[in-house]
Each structure stands twice: as C-alpha cells, then as structure tokens.
Motif scaffolding. Structure first.
Motif, PDB file in Angstrom:
ATOM      1  N   GLU A  36       0.870  -1.259   0.050  1.00 55.41           N
ATOM      2  CA  GLU A  36       0.099   0.021  -0.018  1.00 55.41           C
ATOM      3  C   GLU A  36       1.037   1.327   0.077  1.00 55.41           C
ATOM      4  OE1 GLU A  36      -3.757   1.997   2.418  1.00 55.41           O
ATOM      5  OE2 GLU A  36      -2.741   0.030   3.145  1.00 55.41           O
ATOM      6  N   LEU A  89       0.813   4.179  -2.998  1.00 56.08           N
ATOM      7  CA  LEU A  89       0.728   5.709  -2.713  1.00 56.08           C
ATOM      8  C   LEU A  89       1.416   6.362  -3.295  1.00 56.08           C
ATOM      9  CD1 LEU A  89      -0.924   5.301   0.981  1.00 56.08           C
ATOM     10  CD2 LEU A  89      -2.142   6.197  -0.935  1.00 56.08           C
ATOM     11  N   GLU A 143      -1.050   7.650   5.578  1.00 56.10           N
ATOM     12  CA  GLU A 143      -1.512   8.681   4.795  1.00 56.10           C
ATOM     13  C   GLU A 143      -0.468   9.718   5.346  1.00 56.10           C
ATOM     14  OE1 GLU A 143      -3.873   7.077   6.150  1.00 56.10           O
ATOM     15  OE2 GLU A 143      -4.595   6.184   4.366  1.00 56.10           O
TER      16      GLU A 143
END
Length: 621
Positions: free
Chosen positions: A416, A420, A493
């Motif tokens: 992931e 990203l 994030e």
C-alpha cells in the motif's frame, strides 16, 4: 560524476574529531592551565539559540562551587569563566574572544573559514573521515526476532527498523557487527502445529514444505484446538517432548515449518533491505542443560517450588532457568545466549532491540549474568537493552502481536505504501502533460523548455523502483523519527506526506540538490580540486554549521541508541538547505563554485543519513 561519499575504512586512521570534541580539547587545555588543582572534564554543547554563539562551555559555575570558601578562590562564577577564556590556547577554530552570558556561560563563535575548510576536506577525503571512532571492534545487534509460523506485521516493524539503523551506524564507524535474528523457533507452538499437521495429513511421513507453507492458517487452527481440546493439548505437549528428544519425523516436520517461515520473513527483509543472520532459540538448545547443571552445582541457581531460579537482590521476581516440569524457558535460553555471545563470539558491545515490556526480564538476565560470572568483572562488554514503545492504530489502540486477525500484515502495508507513492510520483511528474502545456497557449520553444525542466520521463521499471524506495522509506522514517521509548500511531497517509518531517520530503529534497548539481554541469570532484568554499551569507553560514555537526549527531545517537537523533538532524539540514537555495543563487552567480561545493556537501551528508536509516537516496523523482 561519482561523489566520494562512501564510508571508507581506509580513512579510519585519518578520522576527524567532531566539532564538539575539538572544542572540548581546547577547553580542556584551558581548564588544566587556569585551575590545575581542580580537575574537571570540559562541558561543551551546541547552543540552542544562535544569538548566543555556536557552542557553549558550562564549567564555570560548577568550578566555582567546588572552590568556594577556599583560600584564594574566585569571588564569583564570572571570574572563573574569564580565567578559562584567558587560558584558551590560540586556535583557528574560534572566531573571536568568547563572550560571557548569565552567571558564567562561555559562548563561542566558530571561524567561518575553519568551517568551510572542514567541509572542503570532507569533500576531498570522503564522508568516512567524519565517522566517530568507537572503542569497540566487535558488536552484536539482536533485532527483529519474529516467531516461526506467525506472519510478520506492523508490530514487528520497530525492532527490525531500529535494529537495522543501529547496525548500519556501527558498520559505518568500522565496527565488525553481527546482526542476529533471534527467531522464536522452539516451544509449545511446534507441538501444536506438528500434531495438527499429522492429524490433517494422515501422519508426518512424506509431509512437504508446500503442505506447511500456509502457516498462518495452520497455526490458527492448531491454537483453537489446543485451547478447546484437552486430549489434543496433551498430545501437543507430548509432541514437544518428542521433538526435543530428536525423533526424526518430528525434527523433519519442524525443519519444514522453519523453512517455510524463513522464506516468508526473508522476502520481507529483502524488500526492506535488511540483512540478518537467522539464529533461532533452537541454536542454543544443546547448551541449556549443561548450563543449568553448572549454575545449580555452583549454588548460583536455587530450587524453588520444584523449579530452579536465580535470585537477585532488590528484585521481587527471580529469573527462572528450569521449570518445575524440567523444561526450559526464555530465561534459560537468554543466559545461554549471553554466555555464547561474550565467550565465543567475543562481542565487546551487545545490543538487544525488543519492546520496552521486556526491560524487567533483561535486567534479571544481565544481573544473573554478572552473578554467575558470565559477564566478567574486568573489561566487561557494554550491554544495552534498547526498548521501544507500542505501535498503535489510528484510534490509538494497540496493534497486538498475537492478534492474528486484527494486525495489518506487513506485506500488505508495504504494498500500500508503495502504491500510494507511485500515484504521488505519477501525479507530480504529470503536472504538465502535453495537453496542459498546449492549453497555456505557449509557443513551441516555450513548450520544449518546460519539457526539459520536467526531465526525461520515467520508464515503468524506474517508476516501480522509485515508488518502492519512497514507500518503504516512508514507513521506516515514520517509525525512526519518534522517540523509541514512546508509543506512536501508525498512519500511512501521514507517512507518505510530501511536506513535513517525512521520508518523502527528504527524498525530494535530495533529488532537488542532485538536480541543481546536474544543471550547473560541472564535475564537482574537479571543482573541489581548485575551488574553495566561502561562507559569507547568513544562510550559507547556518547550512555550513549544520553540515559539520554530523559527527556529533552520531556520537549522541550512540549514547542513548536513539535513531531519532539522525532524523531530527537531517530534517533540519534539509530545511536549512531550502533557505540557502532560496536566498543564495547558485548557477551563474559569482560564488557558483563555492555554492556548488556546499550543495554537494549537503547532498553527501544527507545521503549518508538516509543510508544509516536504511533508505536509498533518489537522484531523480
């Protein structure tokens, strides 16, 4: 152009002391001259506020206190400070007579020419000369240490990443470093697994590695049976005994389980660029019984409710080295491990990287090691337990190591993070697509100029590599920038954010410097042979000072084994470079060569910091 920024062991004999160490040596001379009858080591530190100078010597008040009331003693701390300043030997390092602040703090400003020369010498000789010398030849770092048959997840990250950075830092300083993966490959869970495999495969004969490769599924099934079925629990415990007794079928199945786990673990280590020597608990099994018998015979271990334990003064709980049923546990293995590392591996520094919750256990192990003479009284090795806090989810709840269904798998996390960053790179590089350029009503020459600035497009292979470096680096950096003793929230994030103290910001900052150097179009190594660095603008001076403080950053990291010392340093370095580049023109300026060398010095130190953190630098994004 190939920068000379590796850690060269050949340069070890020519290593340069840190700025702080050089200043301390100067003040030591002054202290011995001014107050020969009051021996004291110099207390030198970088100042927190540049208006007070670059460094500060803080001995005056303590010296005043020690001499107070004696005949001929100075009347106030500032008298002591002035005497120290008067006794300072001549030095090119110090720009002017130091000033005093408060009740005797001695403030020092460094000579800008001296800073510039120090940076220039590093450019010529390589960053290896700035590696701090350590009083150890051989070290062992015990880190990562997952359990066989259980998947690695985010809860395993901290030990792996912190341990790797410590090992890389030791290796950079020329220490022969053994990276040990003390894997949990022995114990009750293998009895559970082997019995479950036997039941589901109609016996152990002919079982293949492929049949035990889905260890996560097998472990969860066997654990459920162990908790619910007393008959299975008894058979599982009997299987452990048969395994430890060396029965062939049990040993062969155990080896296949370990092999399947090893393949999974090392695929992750390869992605993280982490090197480890697999040395599981089973490695020490032959040493356990003889060690326990020796400690019992010598009276070091005593019987307690059928078990053998080592009592330590002021400790409520003893260290158990043999259970009441005759089995051995973590205490036994860790005592044998300690003995092997000191007396066979000849380690001069042993570092254990585990969660903070094990600090009490290791305190007992190290204390018992001293009591038993395993840790010698004369010239004992340095031994540290590097504890760390918990990894929490976004809601602030603990990500538990053994909650198989709840913890994020490390493989999924890395995928992931990479994806990203891949999206981020594609978006940034595609900010000015051909369609957007045409919409700006630019002529052909202007469009071509904009395309040149954007750089050559990435191939798919280059994009994959850059995204992996950035994604994996983001995960590492986000962990390492925290004080290792505190808990931190795992937020992917935030980790891949372009702004702030993140790996992504650092990698873009380095790529930006590399781009500046490329666009100037000169061979920096050739420039360094003829040009000198001059530090005149305040932004140049601030950047130069930060660059030369690299060595003491590592010195501080080794004191408390805190990798966040490195992340804080390199983040400040990147910020100071940004200010420098905003305020000081490089290409086409009168100071082009000097500033080009300053750019390269920043990039070299930044690259070394990233390398120590286990992050590959990117030259183009």
């Amino acid at each position: 152009m190939t920068p000379s920024d590796g850690a060269h062991l050949a340069a070890a004999a020519h290593r340069v002391p840190s700025v702080r160490a050089d200043l301390a040596a100067t003040f030591r001379t002054a202290l011995n001259s001014a107050f020969p009858n009051v021996p004291m080591e110099p207390q030198v530190a970088a100042t927190n506020n540049p208006r007070f100078g670059d460094y500060q010597c803080n001995n005056a008040m303590q010296l005043f206190g020690r001499m107070k009331g004696k005949e001929g003693a100075p009347k106030k701390p500032t008298d002591v400070a002035n005497a120290i300043v008067d006794a300072l030997p001549a030095s090119d390092m110090i720009a002017e007579r130091p000033t005093l602040a408060g009740p005797g703090f001695i403030n020092v400003k460094l000579n800008h020419g001296w800073i510039a020369e120090r940076i220039h010498s590093m450019l010529v000789q390589g960053i290896g000369v700035w590696a701090p010398p350590l009083p150890y030849n051989r070290a062992i770092v015990d880190f990562s240490s997952p359990n066989v048959a259980k998947e690695m997840h985010v809860g395993h990250l901290r030990s792996t990443i912190i341990g790797d950075t410590i090992a890389r830092s030791l290796e950079f300083c020329g220490v022969d470093t053994l990276r040990i993966n003390h894997v949990g490959d022995w114990g009750t869970q293998f009895g559970m697994l082997i019995e479950h495999i036997s039941d589901t495969r109609n016996g152990l004969t002919g079982t293949t590695t492929e049949e035990v490769s889905d260890l996560q599924k097998l472990y969860k099934e066997s654990k459920a049976r162990f908790d619910a079925d007393d008959d299975f629990k008894a058979r599982a415990r009997a299987a452990v005994t048969r395994l430890q007794s060396g029965e062939q079928e049990y040993l062969e199945t155990w080896k296949r389980i370990c092999e399947a786990s090893r393949d999974e673990f090392y695929a992750i280590y390869e992605r993280l660029d982490v090197r480890l020597l697999w040395r599981g608990e089973s490695y020490y099994n032959p040493q356990l019984r003889p060690l326990v018998e020796e400690l019992h015979e010598r009276g070091i271990a005593e019987e307690s409710e059928g078990a053998l334990v080592i009592h330590m003064p002021k400790e409520k709980q003893p260290l158990m080295i043999r259970k009441s049923d005759g089995g051995f546990g973590y205490g036994t293995t860790d005592m044998a491990t300690l003995k092997q590392r000191i007396h066979e591996e000849k380690a001069e520094w042993i570092i254990y990287v585990t969660d903070e919750g094990q600090s009490g256990h290791f305190k007992l192990v190290f204390g018992s090691g001293k009591k038993a003479g395993i840790i010698p009284e004369e010239n004992p090795p340095r031994i540290d337990h590097v504890g760390f806090g918990l990894v929490l989810n976004k809601d602030g709840k603990r990500i538990r190591t053994r909650d198989m269904g709840e913890a994020t798998k490390l493989v999924e996390l890395l995928d992931e993070a990479k994806n990203l960053c891949k999206v981020e790179i594609k978006e940034r590089r595609g900010e000015e697509t051909d369609e957007k350029l045409k919409a700006l009503n630019l002529d052909a020459e202007q469009i071509e100029e904009r395309r040149k600035k954007r750089g050559e497009p990435f191939t798919e292979e280059e994009l994959e590599e850059a995204a992996a470096i950035m994604g994996y680096g983001a995960v590492k950096y986000a962990d390492l920038k925290n004080n290792r003793k505190t808990d931190y929230k795992f937020n992917l994030e935030d980790m891949v954010a372009l702004n702030g103290n993140t790996a992504v910001y650092m990698l873009y900052a380095h790529a930006r410097i590399a781009s500046i150097v490329r666009k100037v179009g000169k061979d920096v190594n050739e420039v360094a042979k003829t040009a000198q660095i001059t530090l005149e603008h305040p932004a140049e001076i601030a950047l130069g000072l930060q660059i030369v403080q690299f060595t003491e950053t590592l010195e501080d990291m080794f004191v408390d084994l805190a990798p966040n010392r490195i992340t804080e340093y390199v983040y400040e370095l990147a910020n100071l470079f940004s200010t420098f580049y905003t305020e000081c023109k490089v290409s086409g300026s009168e100071q082009e060569d000097s500033r080009l060398l300053l750019c390269e010095a920043t990039a070299i130190v930044m690259r070394q910091c990233l390398t120590l953190l286990g992050i590959k630098p990117l030259y183009r994004i």
